[in-house]
Design an enzyme around this catalytic site. Structure first.
Site, PDB file in Angstrom:
ATOM      1  N   GLU A  61      13.772  -0.844   4.006  1.00 58.66           N
ATOM      2  CA  GLU A  61      13.617  -0.440   2.606  1.00 58.66           C
ATOM      3  C   GLU A  61      14.048   1.004   2.391  1.00 58.66           C
ATOM      4  O   GLU A  61      14.691   1.324   1.381  1.00 58.66           O
ATOM      5  CB  GLU A  61      12.176  -0.638   2.156  1.00 58.66           C
ATOM      6  N   GLU A  67       2.976   3.859   2.869  1.00 63.73           N
ATOM      7  CA  GLU A  67       3.044   2.406   2.720  1.00 63.73           C
ATOM      8  C   GLU A  67       1.665   1.770   2.688  1.00 63.73           C
ATOM      9  O   GLU A  67       1.017   1.616   3.712  1.00 63.73           O
ATOM     10  CB  GLU A  67       3.848   1.787   3.880  1.00 63.73           C
ATOM     11  N   GLU A 121       6.130  -4.593   9.954  1.00 60.97           N
ATOM     12  CA  GLU A 121       5.957  -3.766   8.753  1.00 60.97           C
ATOM     13  C   GLU A 121       6.719  -2.455   8.897  1.00 60.97           C
ATOM     14  O   GLU A 121       7.320  -1.968   7.932  1.00 60.97           O
ATOM     15  CB  GLU A 121       4.477  -3.508   8.494  1.00 60.97           C
TER      16      GLU A 121
END
Length: 125
Positions: free
Chosen positions: A78, A30, A71
C-alpha cells in the site's frame, strides 16, 4: 563514489534497527496491524495452554505470526502504491486488493490451524 556496506555484526545491528523501525511505523500508522498484534498477544498464552505438543504449539504461534507478516507486506504494498501516485489506476487497486486478500487468507489459516488443534484435543479427551 564507492559505498561500502556494513558486514558481520554491524550489518546485523543495522538490519535489526531497520526492522524495529518498520514494526514501530506499522504499529503507529496501521490500525489493522495494531488490532492483529493485540489479538496475537492475547492468543499467545492460550496457545501455550491449548497445545499438547511442540508441533501444535509451533503451528499455533506460527499462524499468528503469519497474520502479522502478511499485514506488514500488505502495508508495504500500500505504501509503494500510494507513493507512486494518487490518481486512480486499475493495477494499483489490484495490488492493494491482492495484499488484502493475502491477509484474509492468513486469517483463514489461523482458523484452520486453531480449529484443527482444538478438534484434535477434543478427540483425544
Amino acid at each position: 563514489m564507492i559505498v561500502t556496506k556494513a558486514t558481520g555484526l554491524a550489518r546485523f545491528y543495522h538490519a535489526t534497527r531497520y526492522s524495529w523501525k518498520g514494526l514501530k511505523a506499522a504499529y503507529r500508522s496501521e490500525p489493522a496491524f495494531r488490532y492483529e498484534a493485540w489479538v496475537a498477544l492475547a492468543l499467545l498464552p492460550v496457545a501455550f495452554w491449548l497445545a499438547e505438543s511442540g508441533l501444535q504449539l509451533g503451528l499455533l504461534v506460527s499462524s499468528l505470526l503469519l497474520v502479522l507478516t502478511m499485514e506488514l507486506i500488505n502495508t508495504a504494498v500500500e505504501a509503494v502504491v500510494d507513493r507512486a501516485g494518487t490518481e486512480f489506476n486499475t493495477l494499483a487497486g489490484l495490488a492493494k486488493d491482492l495484499g488484502s486478500a493475502a491477509v484474509l487468507f492468513s486469517l483463514l489459516i489461523v482458523a484452520v490451524i486453531w480449529g484443527g488443534v482444538i478438534f484434535d484435543n477434543l478427540i483425544a479427551a
